[in-house]
Design an enzyme around this catalytic site. Sequence first.
Site, PDB file in Angstrom:
ATOM      1  N   ASN A  49      53.619 108.016 -55.603  1.00 57.41           N
ATOM      2  CA  ASN A  49      52.470 107.912 -56.502  1.00 57.41           C
ATOM      3  C   ASN A  49      52.283 109.241 -57.228  1.00 57.41           C
ATOM      4  O   ASN A  49      51.736 110.193 -56.658  1.00 57.41           O
ATOM      5  CB  ASN A  49      51.210 107.557 -55.722  1.00 57.41           C
ATOM      6  CG  ASN A  49      49.977 107.456 -56.604  1.00 57.41           C
ATOM      7  OD1 ASN A  49      50.065 107.531 -57.835  1.00 57.41           O
ATOM      8  ND2 ASN A  49      48.822 107.292 -55.999  1.00 57.41           N
ATOM      9  N   THR A  97      55.256 104.598 -58.816  1.00 63.46           N
ATOM     10  CA  THR A  97      54.195 103.713 -59.295  1.00 63.46           C
ATOM     11  C   THR A  97      53.660 104.188 -60.644  1.00 63.46           C
ATOM     12  O   THR A  97      53.582 105.392 -60.910  1.00 63.46           O
ATOM     13  CB  THR A  97      53.050 103.641 -58.280  1.00 63.46           C
ATOM     14  OG1 THR A  97      52.501 104.936 -58.084  1.00 63.46           O
ATOM     15  CG2 THR A  97      53.550 103.100 -56.947  1.00 63.46           C
ATOM     16  N   ASN A 154      47.493  99.572 -57.996  1.00 68.31           N
ATOM     17  CA  ASN A 154      47.942  98.334 -57.350  1.00 68.31           C
ATOM     18  C   ASN A 154      49.397  97.987 -57.652  1.00 68.31           C
ATOM     19  O   ASN A 154      49.842  96.868 -57.353  1.00 68.31           O
ATOM     20  CB  ASN A 154      47.036  97.147 -57.714  1.00 68.31           C
ATOM     21  CG  ASN A 154      45.713  97.196 -56.972  1.00 68.31           C
ATOM     22  OD1 ASN A 154      45.661  97.557 -55.797  1.00 68.31           O
ATOM     23  ND2 ASN A 154      44.638  96.841 -57.656  1.00 68.31           N
ATOM     24  N   ASP A 173      46.238 108.509 -48.854  1.00 68.26           N
ATOM     25  CA  ASP A 173      45.971 107.287 -48.097  1.00 68.26           C
ATOM     26  C   ASP A 173      45.798 106.058 -48.988  1.00 68.26           C
ATOM     27  O   ASP A 173      45.935 104.932 -48.512  1.00 68.26           O
ATOM     28  CB  ASP A 173      44.725 107.494 -47.238  1.00 68.26           C
ATOM     29  CG  ASP A 173      44.918 108.593 -46.203  1.00 68.26           C
ATOM     30  OD1 ASP A 173      45.884 108.505 -45.429  1.00 68.26           O
ATOM     31  OD2 ASP A 173      44.121 109.550 -46.191  1.00 68.26           O
ATOM     32  N   GLY A 174      45.521 106.252 -50.273  1.00 69.05           N
ATOM     33  CA  GLY A 174      45.313 105.128 -51.172  1.00 69.05           C
ATOM     34  C   GLY A 174      46.526 104.234 -51.315  1.00 69.05           C
ATOM     35  O   GLY A 174      46.403 103.000 -51.349  1.00 69.05           O
ATOM     36  N   GLU A 177      47.230 100.222 -50.412  1.00 73.40           N
ATOM     37  CA  GLU A 177      47.827  99.256 -51.335  1.00 73.40           C
ATOM     38  C   GLU A 177      49.001  98.526 -50.687  1.00 73.40           C
ATOM     39  O   GLU A 177      49.097  97.297 -50.755  1.00 73.40           O
ATOM     40  CB  GLU A 177      48.314  99.966 -52.604  1.00 73.40           C
ATOM     41  CG  GLU A 177      47.250 100.272 -53.617  1.00 73.40           C
ATOM     42  CD  GLU A 177      47.843 100.673 -54.957  1.00 73.40           C
ATOM     43  OE1 GLU A 177      48.978 100.228 -55.263  1.00 73.40           O
ATOM     44  OE2 GLU A 177      47.193 101.413 -55.704  1.00 73.40           O
ATOM     45  N   GLY A 207      43.256 113.680 -49.137  1.00 73.90           N
ATOM     46  CA  GLY A 207      42.836 113.600 -47.743  1.00 73.90           C
ATOM     47  C   GLY A 207      43.980 113.602 -46.752  1.00 73.90           C
ATOM     48  O   GLY A 207      43.989 114.351 -45.790  1.00 73.90           O
ATOM     49  N   GLY A 232      38.850 104.910 -47.884  1.00 75.72           N
ATOM     50  CA  GLY A 232      38.641 105.789 -49.024  1.00 75.72           C
ATOM     51  C   GLY A 232      38.562 105.089 -50.362  1.00 75.72           C
ATOM     52  O   GLY A 232      38.356 105.746 -51.385  1.00 75.72           O
TER      53      GLY A 232
END
Length: 415
Positions: A25, A57, A61, A84-85, A89, A116, A392
């Site tokens: 990401n 990405t 999403n 962590d996002g 996903e 984080g 988060g």
Amino acid sequence: MIGHDATDYPLSSRRRKRKFLVCINPFSGPGNAKQIYSHEVKPVFQEADIEVEELVTIKQNHAREFARTVSYKDYDAVIIVSGDGLIFEWLNGIMERDDRDQAIKLPMGIIPAGSGNALATAMLVSKQEQCFKNSHLHSALLAAKGRPTPMDVVEVHYGKKKVYSFLAVAWGIISDIDIESEWLRFMGSPRFTIQAFIRIMALRKYRGILYYLPAEGYSQSSHSTQNGHVVGGGGNEGESSNHKAPLVNNTSVSVQAGDGILNPSFQSSESQESHDGSSESDSPTTQQPLLPPLSEPVPSNWVKVEGKFVCIVVLQDSHLSRDIVAWPNRAFNEGVMCIQYVMYPVSRRHLLDVMVEMGKGDHMEKNSVTSVFVKAFRIEPLEEDGIVTVDGEKVEFGPIQGQMMETKANILIPS
């Protein structure tokens, strides 16, 4: 052959070149995930003779959409280079598949490249590795040497939606800090410290109701527990000490206030006993439901806590970020959640002390912090608006509930 149980394939007979799917990401945290991967992680995988396929990405999403249809049997693991996002996903994309019970076994390796980095930190700390220095290199080594290790997953309901959580559900000052610090994303993890100070100085209170089903009989070596509740805690000045969790016994209580990864099933030795003999028809939806519909009351054996809160956090991980040790020594597959909450009123000075102690995990000894171990929960805000987060990620504001699942995900760490 792919569909057979891992136990049919002795480790010694299945030595082969491994293949990792690497999801990057480039927008995560400070925005340097691509550089982290190319300079620090990829060379480790090359040295370990691991074949890689990369997915960068390009939108929110993207990983979730990819996970819904990916041919997961082509890979030995997926490596998440992000915060962590992207883990959230990927996990939810996998859980939207018809074959999710098998696909979820694909192990996840995590390279911390966000703000984080809670799960990556927990994985490093679990193996006594550095999380503040050379964390990207150490995480790459964990993945290269790792084997599948089961990790708890929580099913979360809000509005008309259902998602799956690996980290935490939060409402109050913690979720406010997380979302309201987005304007400082370029700073990385210091953004949370700055926003925490701002939010403590302008302290809010949150009216609501917390319900939970205690995990009776549960104990963790680092805590003294009785019927799922932490026993103890000091009485420091400035703490709101008149509220502690009720001890219950099926009674409704109301309180006011690595090498040769086994690709066919991605199964670890730790999870072998619970999965051996299970049929492919087993599904997360076939487990005994603990949650009623959100429109219905909770069962009579749940505990109710009503009042003004400073925060409620439902934890499934040892860390909330690299700098916050929320649940010390928490194993990845303990099968319970820990709810930690602080009631209003509490002094700003004391709340600052609590935040500082969270850096060491000592906040659980503070008398203002109530910790309970649970199998299921519901939070019902009595405010008109606010911020609720899952791992988060901001979700629709309103009642939210969750339960621990029998199905486990896999992470990739050395045994």
